[in-house]
Enzyme design. Structure first.
Site, PDB file in Angstrom:
ATOM      1  N   HIS A 239     -11.631  12.779  12.955  1.00  0.00           N
ATOM      2  CA  HIS A 239     -12.528  12.051  13.712  1.00  0.00           C
ATOM      3  C   HIS A 239     -13.899  12.572  13.126  1.00  0.00           C
ATOM      4  O   HIS A 239     -14.864  12.765  14.109  1.00  0.00           O
ATOM      5  CB  HIS A 239     -12.376  12.384  15.096  1.00  0.00           C
ATOM      6  CG  HIS A 239     -10.971  11.683  15.541  1.00  0.00           C
ATOM      7  ND1 HIS A 239     -10.825  12.044  17.018  1.00  0.00           N
ATOM      8  CD2 HIS A 239     -10.142  10.994  15.241  1.00  0.00           C
ATOM      9  CE1 HIS A 239      -9.480  11.229  17.299  1.00  0.00           C
ATOM     10  NE2 HIS A 239      -9.168  10.661  16.148  1.00  0.00           N
TER      11      HIS A 239
ATOM     12  N   GLU B  64      -5.712   2.035  18.303  1.00  0.00           N
ATOM     13  CA  GLU B  64      -5.145   3.015  18.827  1.00  0.00           C
ATOM     14  C   GLU B  64      -6.278   3.983  19.441  1.00  0.00           C
ATOM     15  O   GLU B  64      -6.183   4.619  20.348  1.00  0.00           O
ATOM     16  CB  GLU B  64      -4.554   3.906  17.824  1.00  0.00           C
ATOM     17  CG  GLU B  64      -3.695   5.089  18.271  1.00  0.00           C
ATOM     18  CD  GLU B  64      -4.285   6.410  18.290  1.00  0.00           C
ATOM     19  OE1 GLU B  64      -3.933   7.264  19.023  1.00  0.00           O
ATOM     20  OE2 GLU B  64      -5.423   6.514  17.769  1.00  0.00           O
ATOM     21  N   GLU B  65      -7.268   4.133  18.631  1.00  0.00           N
ATOM     22  CA  GLU B  65      -8.317   5.196  19.111  1.00  0.00           C
ATOM     23  C   GLU B  65      -8.824   5.017  20.405  1.00  0.00           C
ATOM     24  O   GLU B  65      -9.108   6.184  20.989  1.00  0.00           O
ATOM     25  CB  GLU B  65      -9.420   5.451  17.831  1.00  0.00           C
ATOM     26  CG  GLU B  65      -8.705   5.823  16.426  1.00  0.00           C
ATOM     27  CD  GLU B  65      -8.369   7.369  16.297  1.00  0.00           C
ATOM     28  OE1 GLU B  65      -8.279   7.837  17.553  1.00  0.00           O
ATOM     29  OE2 GLU B  65      -7.806   7.660  15.433  1.00  0.00           O
TER      30      GLU B  65
ATOM     31  N   ASP C  11       1.177   9.184  11.941  1.00  0.00           N
ATOM     32  CA  ASP C  11      -0.323   9.147  12.422  1.00  0.00           C
ATOM     33  C   ASP C  11      -0.742  10.815  12.629  1.00  0.00           C
ATOM     34  O   ASP C  11      -1.205  11.048  13.645  1.00  0.00           O
ATOM     35  CB  ASP C  11      -0.495   8.545  13.948  1.00  0.00           C
ATOM     36  CG  ASP C  11      -2.154   8.404  14.375  1.00  0.00           C
ATOM     37  OD1 ASP C  11      -2.789   8.535  13.437  1.00  0.00           O
ATOM     38  OD2 ASP C  11      -2.218   8.425  15.459  1.00  0.00           O
TER      39      ASP C  11
ATOM     40  N   ASP D 133      -6.713   9.277   9.193  1.00  0.00           N
ATOM     41  CA  ASP D 133      -6.506   8.866  10.477  1.00  0.00           C
ATOM     42  C   ASP D 133      -6.986   7.408  10.661  1.00  0.00           C
ATOM     43  O   ASP D 133      -8.317   7.300  11.085  1.00  0.00           O
ATOM     44  CB  ASP D 133      -7.204   9.778  11.657  1.00  0.00           C
ATOM     45  CG  ASP D 133      -6.880   9.551  12.898  1.00  0.00           C
ATOM     46  OD1 ASP D 133      -6.123   8.504  13.159  1.00  0.00           O
ATOM     47  OD2 ASP D 133      -7.725  10.101  13.868  1.00  0.00           O
TER      48      ASP D 133
ATOM     49  N   HIS E 106      -1.762   3.187  12.569  1.00  0.00           N
ATOM     50  CA  HIS E 106      -2.840   2.141  13.255  1.00  0.00           C
ATOM     51  C   HIS E 106      -3.948   2.064  12.384  1.00  0.00           C
ATOM     52  O   HIS E 106      -4.262   3.052  11.545  1.00  0.00           O
ATOM     53  CB  HIS E 106      -3.398   2.891  14.425  1.00  0.00           C
ATOM     54  CG  HIS E 106      -4.005   4.218  14.410  1.00  0.00           C
ATOM     55  ND1 HIS E 106      -5.458   4.288  14.154  1.00  0.00           N
ATOM     56  CD2 HIS E 106      -3.677   5.457  14.585  1.00  0.00           C
ATOM     57  CE1 HIS E 106      -5.676   5.604  14.331  1.00  0.00           C
ATOM     58  NE2 HIS E 106      -4.577   6.441  14.440  1.00  0.00           N
TER      59      HIS E 106
HETATM   60 ZN   LIG Z   1      -4.766   8.260  14.662  1.00  0.00          ZN
END
Ligand SMILES: [Zn+2]
Length: 460
Positions: free
Chosen positions: A417, A319-320, A347, A285, A273
């Site tokens: 994140h 995606e997130e 991912d 990510d 993503h």
């Molecule tokens: Zn991800």
């Protein structure tokens, strides 16, 4: 072919013992697989491009200009690389904007608490919420202490076991806290290791309870508040959040192809993503996932390898905080999903690859295990049952066999994140190994004489 110096003696021995009665998939593709691996490992373009994208555009939260600029950059570069059918496929995405936010301990003493609002959270009232804190260590602990929760800020101090289990508190903590009358929810960041870095991520509300603000604080501070409570202290925290949800905005799935030479309508789709959270720079990510798939196609192109079927790289958007890219891909390609022979997602970070998790028929699993042996020379050939990814889940649900790249996961959730998801955590050689693994898997799946056998439809 040149026998590469890094091939183990065992792998070479296997390579020359092809006097089996019928040529297996692995035998048929060993020479090309070794060429692909060698070419991928000679190159560190994947790391360089990920550095360029993440440092030029920064984070790529859905709805942000930085995401759309990074998409423009990628489309332009893919065209310059000579990839085919390069395009952005439009998808409407939710737009959540964090705004100014803070948390502070106000009693028994004053101290700033590093925090990140959870994606999708509502704001606090303008002056913030100052309230007593109730610390719990599980949903059942909250149920047991329900009578004490009203009017308080509930803090879930839950140690990390594995992501799937611990993330439940981030995802559903606000609902559970609201059910017992709390005014806000805090969660201990979902990570096994912390240097006082808060981790954001998605969260949910449901229609049965009030929407209360929700944020993550650090492991260190969650534990401290828990110990303060255990010592009988009355803890008060001030939480200020100004997050808001704006109207949906257009974004794009990034799509590029290596068109198949014999059956161009049959497709192996792979990628990651392109969006990220709004902290750090979304290097692992999941900028890395998109870029290793892109580089995998470039390696095949460089070697002049043209598979029978089409290999399609996709950088899914959103995606997130929505999954709209994966859903949009499914909707845009619904009519051709029966021609999707395989979907592969990366991912989980682009650390040293170990293999792939596979979801599909038993017959297909056996073939995948054979293809996996082609990656034994780089110790990336372990094929295990079960695997996929959030962006390919919508097409897997409609019967497309799915795979997820499995990498050494030791460090991924340290940075996941957070502000620390930046390129310096990644290694050019490990990324090149991911390129090799993705390229071999996609190439063989796209070139095999017969398409990968699918599972019988449910209920048949
Ligand atoms: Zn991800």
């Amino acid at each position: 072919m040149r026998v590469c110096s890094w091939l183990s003696a065992a792998a070479v021995a296997v390579a020359v013992s092809s006097e089996l009665p019928a040529q297996t998939i692995a035998d048929r593709y060993r020479t090309n697989a070794n060429r692909i691996i060698e070419a991928a490992l000679r190159d560190s373009t994947a790391w360089n491009r990920l550095a360029e994208m993440t440092e030029r555009y920064g984070h790529r939260l859905s709805g942000s200009q930085s995401l759309e600029r990074a998409i423009d950059w990628m489309l332009e570069r893919m065209r310059a690389d000579g990839l085919q059918n390069v395009r952005g496929e439009r998808v409407m995405v939710p737009v959540w904007v964090r705004g100014a936010e803070s948390a502070a301990l106000v009693s028994p003493r004053s101290q700033n608490l590093p925090m990140l609002g959870l994606g999708g959270s509502v704001a606090t009232p303008a002056g913030g919420i100052t309230a007593e804190v109730l610390v719990v260590n599980s949903f059942s602990d909250l149920t047991a202490k329900a009578a004490q929760a009203r009017g308080k800020i509930v803090l879930f101090d839950v140690p990390f076991t594995n992501y799937g289990e611990t993330v439940q508190y981030r995802a559903r903590g606000a609902i559970a806290a609201a059910q017992v009358g709390a005014v806000a929810a805090l969660v201990r960041s979902v990570t096994p290791y912390s240097m006082r870095t808060p981790h954001t991520g998605g969260m949910a509300y449901d229609s049965t309870v009030r929407r209360i603000p929700a944020a993550a604080i650090t492991v260190e501070d969650a534990q401290m508040l828990h110990r303060l409570q255990d010592r009988g202290e009355r803890i008060r925290v001030k939480l200020v959040m100004s997050a808001q949800m704006l109207p949906d905005a257009p974004s794009r799935n990034v799509v590029a192809e290596l068109v198949g030479s014999e059956r161009p309508d049959e497709v192996v789709v792979f990628g990651g993503h392109i969006d990220s959270w709004d902290v750090g720079r979304g290097a692992m990510d999941d900028g890395g996932g998109v870029i290793v798939a892109w580089e995998a196609v470039r390696v095949l192109q460089r070697l002049g390898l043209k598979p029978r079927r089409t290999i399609r790289v996709v950088g899914w958007t959103n995606e997130e905080n929505g999954g709209r890219g994966g859903q949009g891909y499914r909707d845009a390609h619904r009519a051709s999903l029966d021609k999707h022979v395989l979907a592969i997602e990366s991912d989980g970070g682009v650390f040293r690859p170990q293999g792939f998790g596979f979801t599909g028929s038993d017959a297909a699993f056996e073939i995948m295990k054979q293809i996996g042996t082609l990656l034994d020379p780089i110790q990336a050939g372990a094929i295990t049952r079960g695997g996929g990814g959030a962006d390919i889940a919508p097409i897997m649900a409609l019967g497309v066999p799915g795979m997820g790249l499995i990498v050494d996961g030791t460090r991924y959730f340290w940075f996941h994140h957070t502000e620390a998801d930046t390129i310096d955590k990644l290694d050019p050689r490990e990324m090149a190994l991911c390129v090799a693994a993705m390229a071999v898997m996609a190439f063989v799946a796209a070139d095999m004489p017969d398409p990968l056998p699918r599972a019988a439809p449910a209920g048949s």
